[in-house]
Design a protein around this motif. Structure first.
Motif, PDB file in Angstrom:
ATOM      1  N   GLY A   5       0.842  -1.187   0.000  1.00  0.00           N
ATOM      2  CA  GLY A   5       0.000   0.000   0.000  1.00  0.00           C
ATOM      3  C   GLY A   5       0.880   1.242   0.000  1.00  0.00           C
ATOM      4  N   ASN A   6       0.322   2.356  -0.466  1.00  0.00           N
ATOM      5  CA  ASN A   6       1.062   3.623  -0.552  1.00  0.00           C
ATOM      6  C   ASN A   6       0.944   4.375   0.779  1.00  0.00           C
ATOM      7  OD1 ASN A   6       1.890   6.333  -1.211  1.00  0.00           O
ATOM      8  ND2 ASN A   6       1.478   5.873  -3.378  1.00  0.00           N
ATOM      9  N   HIS A   7       2.092   4.741   1.346  1.00  0.00           N
ATOM     10  CA  HIS A   7       2.112   5.483   2.612  1.00  0.00           C
ATOM     11  C   HIS A   7       2.773   6.854   2.404  1.00  0.00           C
ATOM     12  CE1 HIS A   7       1.298   5.647   6.822  1.00  0.00           C
ATOM     13  NE2 HIS A   7       2.554   5.526   7.261  1.00  0.00           N
ATOM     14  N   THR A   8       2.728   7.299   1.140  1.00  0.00           N
ATOM     15  CA  THR A   8       3.386   8.506   0.610  1.00  0.00           C
ATOM     16  C   THR A   8       4.897   8.301   0.545  1.00  0.00           C
ATOM     17  OG1 THR A   8       3.757   9.813   2.623  1.00  0.00           O
ATOM     18  CG2 THR A   8       1.588   9.980   1.562  1.00  0.00           C
ATOM     19  N   TYR A   9       5.507   9.037  -0.337  1.00  0.00           N
ATOM     20  CA  TYR A   9       6.954   8.890  -0.543  1.00  0.00           C
ATOM     21  C   TYR A   9       7.743   9.429   0.653  1.00  0.00           C
ATOM     22  CZ  TYR A   9      11.507   9.014  -2.839  1.00  0.00           C
ATOM     23  OH  TYR A   9      12.824   8.807  -3.158  1.00  0.00           O
ATOM     24  N   SER A  10       7.405  10.652   1.075  1.00  0.00           N
ATOM     25  CA  SER A  10       8.238  11.332   2.077  1.00  0.00           C
ATOM     26  C   SER A  10       7.789  11.123   3.517  1.00  0.00           C
ATOM     27  CB  SER A  10       8.274  12.827   1.789  1.00  0.00           C
ATOM     28  OG  SER A  10       6.991  13.402   2.020  1.00  0.00           O
ATOM     29  N   HIS A  11       6.485  10.850   3.704  1.00  0.00           N
ATOM     30  CA  HIS A  11       5.924  10.745   5.063  1.00  0.00           C
ATOM     31  C   HIS A  11       6.134  12.053   5.843  1.00  0.00           C
ATOM     32  CE1 HIS A  11       4.923   8.918   9.007  1.00  0.00           C
ATOM     33  NE2 HIS A  11       4.370   7.930   8.292  1.00  0.00           N
ATOM     34  N   ASP A  12       6.227  13.138   5.113  1.00  0.00           N
ATOM     35  CA  ASP A  12       6.463  14.459   5.715  1.00  0.00           C
ATOM     36  C   ASP A  12       5.118  15.160   5.898  1.00  0.00           C
ATOM     37  OD1 ASP A  12       7.037  17.107   6.285  1.00  0.00           O
ATOM     38  OD2 ASP A  12       8.747  17.213   4.925  1.00  0.00           O
ATOM     39  N   TYR A  13       4.627  15.180   7.130  1.00  0.00           N
ATOM     40  CA  TYR A  13       3.294  15.709   7.424  1.00  0.00           C
ATOM     41  C   TYR A  13       3.108  17.138   6.897  1.00  0.00           C
ATOM     42  CZ  TYR A  13       2.289  11.846  10.702  1.00  0.00           C
ATOM     43  OH  TYR A  13       2.045  10.621  11.270  1.00  0.00           O
ATOM     44  N   SER A  14       4.056  18.016   7.225  1.00  0.00           N
ATOM     45  CA  SER A  14       3.888  19.417   6.837  1.00  0.00           C
ATOM     46  C   SER A  14       3.861  19.588   5.322  1.00  0.00           C
ATOM     47  CB  SER A  14       5.019  20.269   7.425  1.00  0.00           C
ATOM     48  OG  SER A  14       6.278  19.830   6.949  1.00  0.00           O
ATOM     49  N   LYS A  15       4.523  18.709   4.625  1.00  0.00           N
ATOM     50  CA  LYS A  15       4.570  18.780   3.163  1.00  0.00           C
ATOM     51  C   LYS A  15       3.319  18.173   2.528  1.00  0.00           C
ATOM     52  CE  LYS A  15       7.297  17.118  -0.788  1.00  0.00           C
ATOM     53  NZ  LYS A  15       8.490  16.338  -1.184  1.00  0.00           N
ATOM     54  N   ILE A  16       3.021  16.944   2.874  1.00  0.00           N
ATOM     55  CA  ILE A  16       1.933  16.237   2.183  1.00  0.00           C
ATOM     56  C   ILE A  16       0.550  16.772   2.540  1.00  0.00           C
ATOM     57  CG2 ILE A  16       3.280  14.133   1.913  1.00  0.00           C
ATOM     58  CD1 ILE A  16       1.741  12.930   4.266  1.00  0.00           C
ATOM     59  N   TYR A  17       0.394  17.330   3.727  1.00  0.00           N
ATOM     60  CA  TYR A  17      -0.917  17.831   4.142  1.00  0.00           C
ATOM     61  C   TYR A  17      -1.095  19.335   3.902  1.00  0.00           C
ATOM     62  CZ  TYR A  17      -1.595  13.271   6.335  1.00  0.00           C
ATOM     63  OH  TYR A  17      -1.739  11.915   6.554  1.00  0.00           O
ATOM     64  N   SER A  18      -0.154  19.930   3.179  1.00  0.00           N
ATOM     65  CA  SER A  18      -0.278  21.366   2.893  1.00  0.00           C
ATOM     66  C   SER A  18      -1.357  21.652   1.863  1.00  0.00           C
ATOM     67  CB  SER A  18       1.064  21.929   2.424  1.00  0.00           C
ATOM     68  OG  SER A  18       1.469  21.315   1.209  1.00  0.00           O
ATOM     69  N   SER A  19      -1.627  20.673   0.974  1.00  0.00           N
ATOM     70  CA  SER A  19      -2.698  20.827  -0.028  1.00  0.00           C
ATOM     71  C   SER A  19      -2.989  19.474  -0.654  1.00  0.00           C
ATOM     72  CB  SER A  19      -2.281  21.821  -1.117  1.00  0.00           C
ATOM     73  OG  SER A  19      -1.264  21.267  -1.927  1.00  0.00           O
ATOM     74  N   VAL A  20      -4.112  19.382  -1.354  1.00  0.00           N
ATOM     75  CA  VAL A  20      -4.463  18.138  -2.054  1.00  0.00           C
ATOM     76  C   VAL A  20      -3.417  17.833  -3.120  1.00  0.00           C
ATOM     77  CG1 VAL A  20      -6.167  17.025  -3.551  1.00  0.00           C
ATOM     78  CG2 VAL A  20      -6.936  18.398  -1.603  1.00  0.00           C
ATOM     79  N   ASP A  21      -3.025  18.863  -3.872  1.00  0.00           N
ATOM     80  CA  ASP A  21      -2.021  18.664  -4.930  1.00  0.00           C
ATOM     81  C   ASP A  21      -0.695  18.185  -4.357  1.00  0.00           C
ATOM     82  OD1 ASP A  21      -3.806  19.396  -6.881  1.00  0.00           O
ATOM     83  OD2 ASP A  21      -3.117  21.478  -7.003  1.00  0.00           O
ATOM     84  N   ALA A  22      -0.300  18.766  -3.232  1.00  0.00           N
ATOM     85  CA  ALA A  22       0.961  18.371  -2.609  1.00  0.00           C
ATOM     86  C   ALA A  22       0.908  16.908  -2.164  1.00  0.00           C
ATOM     87  CB  ALA A  22       1.264  19.274  -1.412  1.00  0.00           C
TER      88      ALA A  22
END
Length: 346
Positions: A195-212
């Motif tokens: 399953g995909n758990h995002t590449y970076s697992h960087d909360y501030s980055k991935i949750y900054s926007s839907v596109d991010a």
């Protein structure tokens, strides 16, 4: 000149006193004969020429007749060939139509075949990803979905060894590790799910926007495709879908917006309803006994469970607890499955 000389000589001869009358007759007839002979010769020659020309004309007429007969014969042959060509053309048209019909049928059958293959693939995936034998046959069967987040790492190898020993499958929600292609491959090769758990697992980055979020998400899927030849359509939010960190990064609605977009793209997310709580002790490792107890006590009253564990490099005690967790869940009547988009969320 010749004839004039002859006739002149004869005339002088006749006037001679010693010439008899009978001799005069011959002397008169000779020149006449001499004059007729060439005429007769010329006439004979003309006759011969006419006969020869008539023969030639006759031969030419015969040749013309022969050529006309050949022409008529060729016309008949041409006519017959034209008829045969016309028949072949019609037959060829019929063959072409037959070929087009068969091509159309083949195309239709290929489409139908693909449709059935897709259905079969879905069915096989369902059977595979619903887990152990008997899960779909027995509605009362309890199912445990073991999940591991934040790998791969060296601990992933140890987890895979344990799962292989017990002959069960699990689901690995992985992050991006450029230097570990063989670990991704091994997970899939041994029949587990990724399953995909995002590449970076960087909360501030991935949750900054839907596109991010999906930029990071797609980056991991691209990595998986490059390493394994396939991507995944299931994922887990870092921190879960109820985490509070995401709100400070992208607002109170960010998770909801990501879920909506994920659904449009055909992705399904999974949280958990049982946790090993193996990531809660800051600066140290949670004791093995605590992890085992957290899982086995968390199953009370639950038919189907999704168990959250971690296989990051620092989670040695999770690896140590895994055999007891598997044996304890088995003793509680659980069989083990892997997650897919066909599995209902808990």
């Amino acid at each position: 000149m010749f004839y004039y000389s002859v006739f002149g000589g004869i005339a002088l001869f006749q006037e001679h006193p010693g010439v008899k009358p009978s001799m005069s007759f011959f002397l008169i007839i000779i020149p006449v004969l001499l004059a007729i002979i060439p005429v007769l010769a010329a006439f004979s020659l003309l006759q011969e020429n006419r006969t020869s020309n008539e023969q030639r004309v006759s031969a030419l007429e015969e040749e013309i007749q022969r050529l006309e007969e050949e022409r008529d014969s060729l016309k008949e042959k041409i006519s017959a060939l034209e008829k045969e060509a016309s028949a072949l053309k019609e037959e060829n048209t019929g063959f072409r139509q037959d070929i087009e019909e068969k091509d159309s049928k083949i195309e239709h059958l290929q489409e139908e075949k693909k449709e059935y293959e897709d259905r079969l693939k879905d069915m096989e995936e369902k059977l595979k990803l619903y887990g152990a034998a008997g899960i779909t046959e027995n509605k009362n069967q309890k199912v445990a979905y073991l999940t591991f987040d934040d790998g791969p790492s060296e601990n992933t190898e140890k987890v895979l060894d344990i799962l292989s020993k017990y002959k069960i499958k699990a689901t690995f929600f992985v992050v991006g590790r450029q230097n570990m292609p063989e670990r991704y491959k091994r997970i899939l090769k041994e029949g587990h799910a990724i399953g995909n758990h995002t590449y970076s697992h960087d909360y501030s980055k991935i949750y900054s926007s839907v596109d991010a979020f999906f930029e990071d998400f797609d980056k991991l899927n691209s990595l998986l495709e490059a390493f394994t030849g396939q991507t995944t359509d299931i994922f887990r939010f870092p921190g879960g879908s109820h985490n509070t960190v995401s709100k400070s990064a992208g607002g109170s609605e960010i998770i909801k917006e990501i879920i909506e977009e994920a659904s449009k793209r055909g992705y399904k997310y999974f949280d958990w309803n049982v946790t090993a709580s193996d990531a809660t002790l800051a600066g140290g490792m949670v004791p093995k006994e605590t992890i085992v107890n957290n899982v086995l006590s968390g199953t009370k009253g639950r038919k189907n469970i999704i168990v959250l564990m971690h296989d990051a490099g620092s989670k040695d005690t999770t690896v140590e607890a895994l055999p007891e967790i598997i044996e304890g869940l088995s003793a509680q009547g659980y069989k083990f499955g892997v997650l897919s988009k066909y599995v209902q969320g808990m």
